[in-house]
Write a protein that holds these residues in place. Sequence first.
Motif, PDB file in Angstrom:
ATOM      1  N   PRO A  83     -27.187  24.588  43.574  1.00  0.00           N
ATOM      2  CA  PRO A  83     -26.075  25.182  42.823  1.00  0.00           C
ATOM      3  C   PRO A  83     -24.911  25.432  43.769  1.00  0.00           C
ATOM      4  O   PRO A  83     -25.097  25.952  44.867  1.00  0.00           O
ATOM      5  CB  PRO A  83     -26.659  26.511  42.314  1.00  0.00           C
ATOM      6  N   VAL A  84     -23.720  25.051  43.357  1.00  0.00           N
ATOM      7  CA  VAL A  84     -22.537  25.209  44.200  1.00  0.00           C
ATOM      8  C   VAL A  84     -21.709  26.389  43.712  1.00  0.00           C
ATOM      9  O   VAL A  84     -21.223  26.368  42.574  1.00  0.00           O
ATOM     10  CB  VAL A  84     -21.674  23.936  44.178  1.00  0.00           C
ATOM     11  N   PRO A  85     -21.537  27.433  44.506  1.00  0.00           N
ATOM     12  CA  PRO A  85     -20.587  28.502  44.135  1.00  0.00           C
ATOM     13  C   PRO A  85     -19.186  27.905  44.051  1.00  0.00           C
ATOM     14  O   PRO A  85     -18.686  27.357  45.026  1.00  0.00           O
ATOM     15  CB  PRO A  85     -20.717  29.507  45.289  1.00  0.00           C
ATOM     16  N   ASP A  86     -18.569  27.987  42.892  1.00  0.00           N
ATOM     17  CA  ASP A  86     -17.329  27.257  42.623  1.00  0.00           C
ATOM     18  C   ASP A  86     -16.172  28.230  42.440  1.00  0.00           C
ATOM     19  O   ASP A  86     -16.188  29.055  41.523  1.00  0.00           O
ATOM     20  CB  ASP A  86     -17.496  26.395  41.375  1.00  0.00           C
ATOM     21  N   VAL A  87     -15.143  28.125  43.284  1.00  0.00           N
ATOM     22  CA  VAL A  87     -13.994  29.037  43.233  1.00  0.00           C
ATOM     23  C   VAL A  87     -12.879  28.516  42.340  1.00  0.00           C
ATOM     24  O   VAL A  87     -11.844  29.172  42.201  1.00  0.00           O
ATOM     25  CB  VAL A  87     -13.440  29.325  44.639  1.00  0.00           C
TER      26      VAL A  87
END
Length: 934
Positions: free
Chosen positions: A487-491
């Motif tokens: 899972p990619v923390p997306d800003v």
Amino acid sequence: MSKFFPLLLWVLGSLLSVSVHALPAVALHYGAAPLADLKVFDIVVVEPDHGHDPLLYQRSGSQLYAYVSVAEVQPSRRYYPDIPTTWKLARNGDWQSEVLDQTPADWPEFFANRVVAPLWERGYRGFFLDTLDSYRLAAQFDEAAQQAGLVRVIETLHRRFPGIRLILNRGFEIVPRVRDKIEMVAAESLFRGWNAGQKRYEEVPAASREWLLGQLQTIRQQHGIPVLVIDYVPPHNRSLARATASQIEALGFIPWVGDSQLHTIGVGNIEFQPRRVLVLYNGGETVALNYTNAHRYLQMPLNHMGYLVEYADTRQPLPQGIYRDRYAGVVTWFSGFLPATKGKELSRWLLARAGEGMPLALIDDFGFLPDRSWTEQLGLQVGDLGMQGTLQTIRQHPMMGFEIAPPMPGREYEPVRITNKWSAQATPLLELQDQRGQRAVAGAIMPWGGFVLDPFVLVTLPGTDQQRWVIDPFTFLTQALRLPPMPVPDVTTENGRRLLMAHIDGDGFPSRAEMAGSPFSSEVLLKDVLEKYRIPHTMSVIEGEIAAHGLYPQYSTQLEDIARRMFRLPHVEMASHSYSHPFLWNQEAKHGTFLDETQKDYHLELPGYTFNLEREIVGSVNYIQQRLAPTGKKVQIMLWTGDTAPSSEALAIADRAGLLNMNGGDTFISRNQPSLTAVRSHGIQKDGYVQVFAPITNENIYTNLWQGPFYGFERAIETFEMTGHPRRIKAVDIYYHTYSASKRAGLQALHKVYRWAQAQPLHPVFASEYIRKVLDFYTYALARDGQGWRVRGSGELRTLRLPASWGMPALAQSQQVAGYREGAEGTYLHLTGDSARFQTLEKTGTAPPPRPFLYEANARIKKWQVNANATHTEFSLQGHVPLEFSVAHSSHCQVRTGQRVLAPVRTTTAVRADVQMFELTATHADFQIVCPTR
């Protein structure tokens, strides 16, 4: 289990655990490293002398427990000199500590007062009591008396510190007498241990394991107390740690498998996902880290894939303790050879990392001439290969030719050959052949990682300063570093919608607009832009431009009035753009930059002023707060000026002042420069402080440094579009200077950009909200949790981008997840708070009945609560503009606000067939989704 059950509920409830495990996730970490990565665990046992702050840490949802030794003491402890000699039973030579007698009448109070009380005052409420059996190291001892002394210690702690929580390390014999006073029992070395005397890792003999297993099963089965088992394996042997943890967990115990000193992140019943990539560079090649190739070109792809970049300058001693627990890989980017001694040091260092199984990605140049040990271990032959004539490309991997075709190598190019050792396991990226049929490669994916060499990394277009990627950096880094799907923390996104923000540098606030009456450009900006476009704005001023003690005292009264009117607008937040607009923030880097050496002190020429960082940052903020700010509104942000490359000292000053910071980066991809080399990272870290970059550059780039064309900023729309698809890499950031409103062409360009943004399905936020998301990105923690994932952040970053191959999220098996929306690169998962636990259908293997979920929204989720059978959902949204949201699987349900049933709106937006869209004029509201019982 009856006596422990209330404690277990507390651990699972008040710690906000989202795990499906019946037992908490426990980690032990006695190193001095920052604990941000460990917050994904419920309990973290630490060495308290490292100065950790348990009160600050518990805001993350995790709890720190203090390690305390009961029956041993080392001379380094503060209370050691006050221990009577008669209390010392023996010496533990393996750990250089004194064994303490537990029988003296004054010992329990001494331990409570001198050892535990100072830690209790610092905020610790949990304690890991170690060395309970150390009295057995003495030549003579009364076992019953020693055990009675230990019981008195525990009883004293409970009497003195109501609510104290204790984990005992061994002490099996006293467990029946204190089982109502302890939370957990720990034991070391069930399968694998550390021999402190011989300094080696060992497998535990079968007889010892069977005895210990009997003790632990008795504690768990007869006394109903959870058991924590701590085993030890070498820090680089991650696969062995993982296998050992699985063995322990299969027995029903809480596992923790770490290194002998417990200085690395081990493996427990959850496994931390490393997100750091260490990048080595030669600081002598550029004037500052901001301008290195590694930072300018490499960090963005890594950030976009969810990874943090830590830099190490090879001019300094190379870092130690780089293991797979926290690091996903090591990358080098050199443009030539290092000094000979540094080259040898680097060569040995890289070989050591490869030997430990750390993936390596070597880019552009090795930085040294590999010697025999290098070529033998890594399987590469470098140097004079005896190749003659012009080299021709005979085979090209699909990841080559990403933005431009690979160039023909020049005569000076030195190819590389893969030796027979690795030839069968290597994947060449570009194979070359000379006129005699001899072959070599310009890059390859190797068993130890991968490499790609100049000129097959970047190409500079002739006659320009534009670059193009030859190699696909996303694919190369993924394969070379063996990066797993995660899972990619997306800003860039919240609740499925791309973020929109607007921020304005104060330059040109006093300039006159080329319009009737020659108004100040700031007045035009206020009336024609800020009062018209009611989206969140961040407005800054330069103190030296508008204050009475600045450059234009004759206009100060008017200028300050304009600023006050701007700052009174509810959709405008305040920022400082410094006191004197420094052109160069790092004064040590004056020489060798693009700046004109004749610029006096590199800032506006304010009478009698000498450059001072505190004055520029803190002083300018104080001026705004005292002179311009409306009651109740605070300055939150420092927007960097000039070269936008602040030193770590400047970042530290802003941080101590409680300020967020932003600017720099200069993402300016456009149809004129259609390359990802023009897209920058989220920010840059310097000495632990983060400089957050503006998502998109300002109008200066589009107008040739405001030389024209003055309508050039309309090309920012190209940048918005090209950073939104096929990869959503950046938020939409309308970023410009006040002087854009001084010319009609500039003002018309602003209107065009704003109108474009209004027509898009975006999620408006203040710059301060975006900055906090980026800061959250830097400390976000992920962990594999059985068949799913557990995540924790600060609550600012609320979106995870999941790989498309994982399928849809399994909402019924997830917690603190409101919904999801499909995207070009995967699925955007909408979180409801600072932590979550989720699974996907790829892992569950079954598709549950559909349930209503939030598909997208232009506002933040303040509440999301679903009943047991998913027939009733209560949620709240709070935004900055009239609400827009969509709900999936809700066609058979009613969506209500208060007592009113909402009707879905007709829309031409391409969404799923099962999605209904709703709109309200309010910016925040409470809702219910009510569905018929199935």
